[in-house]
Design a protein around this motif. Structure first.
Motif, short mmCIF file in Angstrom:
data_model
loop_
_atom_site.label_atom_id
_atom_site.label_comp_id
_atom_site.label_asym_id
_atom_site.label_seq_id
_atom_site.Cartn_x
_atom_site.Cartn_y
_atom_site.Cartn_z
N LEU A 6 31.61 48.03 33.92
CA LEU A 6 31.60 46.76 34.92
C LEU A 6 31.89 45.51 34.79
O LEU A 6 31.37 44.96 33.85
CB LEU A 6 30.00 47.14 35.72
N GLY A 7 32.31 44.98 35.25
CA GLY A 7 33.83 43.19 34.99
C GLY A 7 32.99 42.12 35.10
O GLY A 7 32.11 42.12 36.02
N THR A 9 34.38 39.58 33.89
CA THR A 9 33.78 38.35 32.27
C THR A 9 35.37 38.34 31.06
O THR A 9 35.46 39.50 31.35
CB THR A 9 32.73 39.24 31.51
N SER A 30 35.48 47.71 37.22
CA SER A 30 34.60 47.27 38.31
C SER A 30 34.56 45.77 38.55
O SER A 30 33.87 44.69 37.91
CB SER A 30 33.75 48.49 39.43
N LEU A 31 34.99 44.98 40.37
CA LEU A 31 34.77 43.82 39.97
C LEU A 31 34.30 43.42 41.32
O LEU A 31 34.95 44.02 42.69
CB LEU A 31 36.03 42.76 40.09
N GLY A 48 34.62 45.44 44.47
CA GLY A 48 33.42 45.31 45.36
C GLY A 48 32.02 45.95 45.25
O GLY A 48 31.99 46.50 44.26
N GLY A 77 22.20 39.77 36.69
CA GLY A 77 21.23 40.63 36.12
C GLY A 77 20.76 42.17 37.15
O GLY A 77 20.54 42.82 36.48
N MET A 79 23.24 43.27 39.13
CA MET A 79 23.96 44.66 38.84
C MET A 79 23.53 45.58 37.26
O MET A 79 23.85 46.53 36.86
CB MET A 79 25.07 43.94 38.43
P1 NAP Z 1 24.08 40.27 40.88
O1 NAP Z 1 23.07 39.29 40.91
O2 NAP Z 1 23.78 41.20 39.00
O3 NAP Z 1 24.53 41.67 41.39
C1 NAP Z 1 24.27 41.83 43.07
C2 NAP Z 1 25.58 42.66 43.28
O4 NAP Z 1 26.44 42.20 43.60
C3 NAP Z 1 24.82 43.86 42.86
O5 NAP Z 1 23.80 44.18 43.56
C4 NAP Z 1 26.05 44.57 43.20
O6 NAP Z 1 26.34 45.14 45.18
C5 NAP Z 1 27.91 43.38 42.84
N1 NAP Z 1 27.84 43.98 41.80
C6 NAP Z 1 27.90 42.52 41.24
N2 NAP Z 1 28.78 42.79 39.80
C7 NAP Z 1 29.09 43.57 40.04
C8 NAP Z 1 30.75 44.70 39.68
N3 NAP Z 1 30.62 44.17 38.43
N4 NAP Z 1 31.42 45.57 40.71
C9 NAP Z 1 30.46 45.27 41.47
N5 NAP Z 1 29.85 44.73 42.06
C10 NAP Z 1 28.96 43.83 41.51
O7 NAP Z 1 25.94 39.69 39.92
P2 NAP Z 1 25.99 37.97 40.65
O8 NAP Z 1 25.40 36.99 39.37
O9 NAP Z 1 26.86 37.92 41.82
O10 NAP Z 1 27.77 38.21 39.49
C11 NAP Z 1 28.55 39.07 40.87
C12 NAP Z 1 30.10 39.21 39.85
O11 NAP Z 1 30.78 37.71 39.22
C13 NAP Z 1 29.97 39.99 38.48
O12 NAP Z 1 30.60 41.15 37.99
C14 NAP Z 1 29.49 39.21 36.86
O13 NAP Z 1 29.85 39.96 36.23
C15 NAP Z 1 30.83 37.88 37.62
N6 NAP Z 1 30.45 36.27 36.85
C16 NAP Z 1 29.05 36.04 37.29
C17 NAP Z 1 28.42 34.91 36.71
C18 NAP Z 1 27.11 34.76 37.32
O14 NAP Z 1 26.48 33.20 36.23
N7 NAP Z 1 26.56 35.07 37.18
C19 NAP Z 1 28.93 34.72 35.59
C20 NAP Z 1 30.57 34.31 35.83
C21 NAP Z 1 31.37 36.30 36.55
P3 NAP Z 1 25.88 46.52 45.12
O15 NAP Z 1 24.77 46.42 45.29
O16 NAP Z 1 26.47 46.47 46.32
O17 NAP Z 1 26.28 47.56 44.26
#
Ligand code: NAP
Length: 254
Positions: A6-7, A9, A30-31, A48, A77, A79
């Motif tokens: 689960l990527g 980063t 997975s992104l 997705g 958090g 994910m």
């Molecule tokens: P999140 O709030 O923990 O996740 C929300 C939803 O997005 C999850 O329930 C899942 O949907 C989907 N999701 C998240 N990461 C996924 C992955 N790697 N592959 C497939 N689906 C994913 O996540 P977020 O904070 O929005 O972050 C999304 C992505 O951006 C992550 O992959 C994270 O590594 C990257 N990122 C986040 C941040 C940050 O500050 N939050 C900063 C840099 C990079 P479903 O329930 O439908 O599976």
């Protein structure tokens, strides 16, 4: 053997690179699909959401995944909790690869906040010209701060609602100390807001703020699921995999 990472980063990309080099392991990253033009990892890539923990568990079974590595950002958090639940449901071993948080050093003027909303509450007492580095999501927390000016740095353009007085700066790390010093000076920044993301790529802003004597609002990390083994380095994740997938040949992690 099939590994799902689960990527999203730097660490996830590095791990995919280590695992793809010279092994017959099938590696899928997975992104989430948040970034319009992500840096592409080695190996296979899927994009997705899965549809919650249940959807992820189904995906693990259907694609015969042997090990799951949660290498998402420390602030993803939801994910991470979905991964913990799905791993139990699908009986797949799970490891969290999570970079350590930043630690203040002498000269730092850090103000901890539990959320972006709390960061917004702290700001009026700390400054007027804010360098906001928490990403393009969650800017709604700052919309009522009409007296403050914001420089918002993010990879893709921020979407409304955004603070009324705002300049967007589209850029992605790694950032240099000279660049961060110059940016703070040029925009006459007097307070910085950051998540406790950890890692070297975005740390120079903390040094630049310390040198300039600026306060930094640091948003604490969300909770992590209990009982999930956690490592800080991609190489340690390779070692964990070698233990878990014992038929698999351990590559030289350098
Ligand atoms: P999140 O709030 O923990 O996740 C929300 C939803 O997005 C999850 O329930 C899942 O949907 C989907 N999701 C998240 N990461 C996924 C992955 N790697 N592959 C497939 N689906 C994913 O996540 P977020 O904070 O929005 O972050 C999304 C992505 O951006 C992550 O992959 C994270 O590594 C990257 N990122 C986040 C941040 C940050 O500050 N939050 C900063 C840099 C990079 P479903 O329930 O439908 O599976």
């Amino acid at each position: 053997m099939h590994v799902l990472i689960l990527g999203g980063t730097t660490e996830a990309r590095r791990l995919a690179e280590l695992l793809s080099a010279g092994t017959d392991l099938k590696v899928t990253t997975s992104l989430a699909g948040r970034v319009a033009a992500p840096r592409t990892p080695s190996g296979e890539v899927r994009v997705g959401g899965f549809g919650g923990a249940e959807g992820l568990a189904r995906w693990l079974r259907e694609h015969e995944v042997d090990a799951l590595i949660d290498a998402t950002h420390p602030f993803a958090g939801t994910m991470s909790f979905n991964a913990a639940q799905a791993a139990v449901t699908a009986h797949v071993p799970l490891l969290a690869l999570r970079r350590p948080g930043w630690v203040p050093v002498q000269g730092d003027d850090w103000h901890e906040a539990a959320s972006l909303e709390q960061a917004a509450e702290l700001l009026p007492a700390l400054g007027r010209r804010v360098f906001l580095t928490t990403g393009r999501m969650g800017l709604a927390a700052f919309v009522d701060l009409a007296d403050l000016w914001f420089l918002v740095r993010s990879v893709d353009a921020p979407e409304p609602p955004t603070p009324p007085r705002m300049e967007a700066l589209l850029d992605r790390g790694p950032f240099t100390l000279d660049g961060e010093r110059d940016l703070l000076r040029r925009h006459r920044v007097d307070v910085v807001v950051t998540k406790d993301s950890g890692g070297a790529a975005t740390a120079p802003k903390l040094t630049a703020a310390r040198e300039a004597g600026l306060p930094v609002v640091v948003v604490r990390r969300p909770p992590v699921p209990e009982g999930v083994p956690t490592v800080a380095e991609p190489k340690s994740a390779v070692r964990w995999l070698a233990d878990v997938l014992d038929q698999w040949t351990f590559p030289d992690a350098g």
